[in-house]
Design a protein around this motif. Structure first.
Motif, mmCIF file in Angstrom:
data_model
loop_
_atom_site.group_PDB
_atom_site.id
_atom_site.type_symbol
_atom_site.label_atom_id
_atom_site.label_comp_id
_atom_site.label_asym_id
_atom_site.label_seq_id
_atom_site.Cartn_x
_atom_site.Cartn_y
_atom_site.Cartn_z
ATOM 1 N N LEU A 34 -62.295 40.400 88.330
ATOM 2 C CA LEU A 34 -61.048 41.184 88.623
ATOM 3 C C LEU A 34 -61.392 42.316 89.446
ATOM 4 C CD1 LEU A 34 -58.058 42.290 87.906
ATOM 5 C CD2 LEU A 34 -59.439 43.893 86.191
ATOM 6 N N ALA A 35 -60.922 42.576 90.705
ATOM 7 C CA ALA A 35 -60.737 43.539 91.647
ATOM 8 C C ALA A 35 -59.506 44.600 91.555
ATOM 9 C CB ALA A 35 -61.148 43.103 92.820
ATOM 10 N N ALA A 36 -59.871 45.822 91.278
ATOM 11 C CA ALA A 36 -58.780 46.763 90.661
ATOM 12 C C ALA A 36 -58.895 48.131 91.630
ATOM 13 C CB ALA A 36 -58.664 47.144 89.241
ATOM 14 N N VAL A 37 -57.728 48.342 92.459
ATOM 15 C CA VAL A 37 -57.619 49.462 93.383
ATOM 16 C C VAL A 37 -56.422 50.293 93.184
ATOM 17 C CG1 VAL A 37 -59.395 48.286 95.096
ATOM 18 C CG2 VAL A 37 -57.114 48.201 95.234
ATOM 19 N N GLY A 38 -56.509 51.470 93.711
ATOM 20 C CA GLY A 38 -55.105 52.237 93.762
ATOM 21 C C GLY A 38 -55.082 53.633 93.406
ATOM 22 N N ILE A 39 -54.055 54.139 92.455
ATOM 23 C CA ILE A 39 -54.343 55.517 91.960
ATOM 24 C C ILE A 39 -54.415 55.475 90.509
ATOM 25 C CG2 ILE A 39 -52.852 57.625 91.874
ATOM 26 C CD1 ILE A 39 -51.584 56.679 94.267
#
Length: 385
Positions: A34-39
């Motif tokens: 899993l690759a997770a990005v954002g705020i």
């Protein structure tokens, strides 16, 4: 199922950060790469989430001036985030609560072919029912934390899955009160009041001093009572300042974090309306719910409210099982009086305490599901189209 998944998330405040962190645990079980990005915030960062902006940037309270003075910054962040996500094109975007920010972003991403999921249904059953059309346009699927929500959304053509509330699995059915007290340096005999004035700066400004003034009155009535205040690190200085202003600083044990330990240890909590009230219910603790906001915000919210209850425990139990003191009713003497009623009930009305705990246990069972598996399965169905 592929082991790889590129996901973007936005969680706008401490409660969303907690929910998103638990969701990431489940997603990683299904998608190890899993690759997770954002705020997001610290709970998400601990799971390997890469925050392009910290969640505090979106933490705003009420209507009127509080929102207007932050409007340009928040809109600018959303515009930059949308541009970046359209360039990188994640497999799925998951907006965690924060509907005022996320629904518009989800609408734009969905229009460009990016799958969108919203985790935590906006409370159209409590207020702002007109928002349902925006939900329908913006999301492919809603992950619901309350059991009655999917059927309500289905009436409007919105696909949804009840996944339970992650906190119901995180919080034990029978919290270890003795261990929590020992870790906080409390004895079994100490009467303990937990004070939780909120997780947003504006909540602290509206509630903390009032809560501590109520604590002063409680202290006058029962000097043996111990007061514990779990503070979000970013808000600790503001809480310390309010404690000093109330004259109660020497009598308050202010902790950095550890809200669950404090709730497990306490006899009753004085608490700001929000997700924390559900946590207190899952810990089976009597509580006094309070809330205050700017006058204009209160007038707008009151006109849009659809139910007589504001606190989640009362909404879910469909009854005033715990007192709510809102706006002008949330005076220090009134707050102190209600807290003292609960403390006195331990000796004079044990059946009242037992009945409340039984209601909260039934609620806990209803909300306890394999959230990570159900959420991951629902997201997989969205990805498969």
């Amino acid at each position: 199922m592929s082991q790889q998944l590129k996901v973007a998330l936005v969680a706008g405040e401490a409660s969303g950060d907690l929910l998103a962190g638990l969701l990431l645990d489940g997603l990683r079980e299904h998608w190890p790469l899993l690759a997770a990005v954002g705020i997001g915030g610290p709970q998400m960062a601990r799971r390997g989430f890469v925050a392009w902006w910290v969640h505090d940037k979106l933490s705003v309270h009420g209507f009127g001036w509080e929102v207007l003075r932050r409007y340009r910054e928040i809109v600018g962040i959303r515009k930059q985030l949308k541009t970046r996500l359209l360039q990188q094109r994640p497999d799925v975007f998951i907006g965690v609560d924060a509907p005022d920010f996320n629904l518009d972003l989800e609408r734009d991403l969905k229009a460009q072919g990016i799958k969108t999921v919203h985790f935590v249904s906006p409370s159209i059953w409590a207020w702002r029912p007109e928002r349902v059309e925006k939900i329908r346009r913006s999301v492919d699927h809603v992950l619901c934390i309350f059991p009655f929500e999917p059927a309500l959304l289905a009436q409007h053509g919105i696909a949804a899955t009840y996944v339970g509330h992650p906190l119901a699995s995180l919080i034990p059915m029978r919290p270890d009160r003795s261990a929590a007290r020992a870790s906080l340096g409390l004895t079994e005999e100490d009467p303990v009041v937990a004070i939780l004035p909120g997780s947003r700066p504006s909540e602290i400004s509206h509630l903390a001093l009032r809560f501590f003034q109520a604590a002063a009155l409680i202290h006058q009535a029962q000097p043996a009572i111990k007061f514990i205040v779990p503070a979000i690190p970013a808000l600790r200085a503001s809480i310390e300042q309010a404690a000093q202003a109330s004259g109660m600083h020497a009598h308050l044990q202010i902790m950095t974090g550890q809200s669950h330990t404090v709730l497990a240890a306490c006899d009753v909590t004085l608490i700001a309306s929000g997700t924390a009230t559900l946590e207190a219910a899952l810990f089976k603790r009597p509580m006094v719910i309070a809330y205050r906001m700017a006058w204009l915000s209160w007038q707008i919210m009151r006109r849009k409210q659809l139910q007589p209850w504001v606190g989640l425990p009362n909404i879910l139990c469909r009854d005033f099982v715990v007192p709510e003191l809102l706006q002008d009713a949330a005076t220090a003497p009134a707050l102190a009086r209600e807290v003292l009623h609960w403390l006195d009930a331990r000796a004079t009305q044990p059946d009242k305490i037992a009945a409340l705990q039984q209601k909260f246990s039934a609620l806990h069972i209803e909300l306890q599901r394999d959230t990570s598996r159900l959420a991951a399965d629902a997201i997989q169905q969205v990805l498969q189209g």
